[in-house]
Design an enzyme around this catalytic site. Structure first.
Site: not given
Ligand code: NDP
Length: 310
Positions: A273, A225
């Site tokens: 995007h 994002r």
């Molecule tokens: P997930 O929820 O599957 O994974 C999120 C990851 O981030 C997890 O490993 C989580 O850790 C980690 N995380 C969350 N908070 C923290 C923190 N405070 N410190 C460290 N690590 C953290 O999300 P996705 O992989 O499905 O998607 C990620 C993001 O990608 C989406 O939220 C979206 O914003 C973006 N996106 C962008 C797209 C685009 O076209 N540009 C398309 C789709 C998504 P843990 O494993 O320990 O919970």
């Protein structure tokens, strides 16, 4: 079957309506704002629903984000707090995202910026070949998208690390976790890829302080994002040479305003995007399954934890 409401300002309802009708013929599918009595809506499939739109939806049993990110939902102060929230988790999107990350990682690693500059000067000039084993890639976020990308990048021979909130072991990927290990993670990262969800804990996480912890000349890739990055800080780091270049797919304001400095910056690649777009053809089945589960009184899969914001 639950009464379904659809809203996505950027996409037509047709593919969803037709695809769901093929799977659940009796489904009552309503497109916001023409939803009739809001009290009848039980399943809301939404992307960027205008704040306040859940008013009167007293029968809501599931809110489904029409994307993998859910930050758009939490922008609404009136988001119902007691209704389960689910999101798409689509392997097709993971594949798409990994391709986009690889495209930009390899462009940087294989000296694309330098060769493009030489081409503009009509100069035939050979640079020393890059060494894959010396290009350390770091992925912020090891979820559905980050883990898929990390495995592919590691498989190509790049020393690969990931940073997540919680610790775990992943074959071929060095895992760092929590704020306590962020400094070490950044210090060993030559190409930084952000695939974090946007939450209170991750907003502005790429800023002057964290960029200063990277080795000089790091390449930054952001497909998560726009608000993960403090734009002025990244631009300053690009201008000072602390950051060598950036590939950005997401922005604070989208579409990126024509006057934004990123457009004209020679070290920034701007994308609209598109790294992993929602694809009804591949996501329909899981939405249909979620609707059936809700109809059976069960909780849908791929639930979001509202206290964590992802
Ligand atoms: P997930 O929820 O599957 O994974 C999120 C990851 O981030 C997890 O490993 C989580 O850790 C980690 N995380 C969350 N908070 C923290 C923190 N405070 N410190 C460290 N690590 C953290 O999300 P996705 O992989 O499905 O998607 C990620 C993001 O990608 C989406 O939220 C979206 O914003 C973006 N996106 C962008 C797209 C685009 O076209 N540009 C398309 C789709 C998504 P843990 O494993 O320990 O919970």
């Amino acid at each position: 079957m639950p009464v379904v409401m659809f809203h996505d300002a950027l996409a037509s309802p047709d593919a969803w309506r037709d695809g769901l009708a093929a799977r659940i013929p009796e489904l009552d599918f309503r497109v916001w704002p023409d939803i009739g009595d809001p009290g009848e809506i039980e399943f809301a499939m939404v992307w960027n629903l205008p704040p306040g739109s859940y008013a009167g939806m007293t029968g809501l049993r599931c809110i489904c984000s029409l994307g993998q990110g859910v930050d758009h939902l939490f922008l609404d102060p009136d988001l119902p707090r007691d209704v389960p929230i689910m999101r798409l988790v689509d392997p097709w999107m993971s594949q798409s995202m990994t391709e986009w990350i690889l495209l930009n990682l390899l462009y940087f690693h294989r000296q694309g910026p330098e060769y493009d500059a030489l081409v503009r000067q009509h100069r035939w000039h050979v640079l020393p070949p890059p060494e894959t084993s010396e290009c350390r890639v770091g992925i912020m976020g090891l979820g559905a998208l980050g883990l898929h990308a990390a495995r592919a990048i590691s498989g190509l021979g790049f020393p690969t690390a990931g940073w997540a909130r919680t610790a775990r072991t992943v074959d071929g990927v060095e895992v760092y976790s929590g704020n306590g290990q962020l400094t070490d993670f950044l210090a060993r990262t030559d190409v930084l890829c952000c695939l974090l969800p946007l939450t209170a804990a991750t907003r502005g996480i790429i800023n002057t302080d964290t960029l200063a912890l990277l080795p000089r000349g790091t390449f930054v890739i952001n497909a998560a994002r726009g608000a993960h990055i403090v734009d002025e800080d990244l631009l300053a780091a690009l201008d000072s040479g602390q950051v060598a270049g950036a590939a950005l797919d997401v922005f604070h304001t989208e579409p990126l305003p024509p006057e934004h400095a990123y457009w004209a910056h020679p070290a920034v690649r701007v994308w609209p995007h598109v790294s992993a777009q929602t694809n009804p053809a591949t996501a329909l089945e899981q939405v249909a399954a979620a609707i059936r589960r809700v109809a059976d009184g069960r909780i849908p899969e791929n639930l979001v934890d509202p206290t964590l914001g992802y």
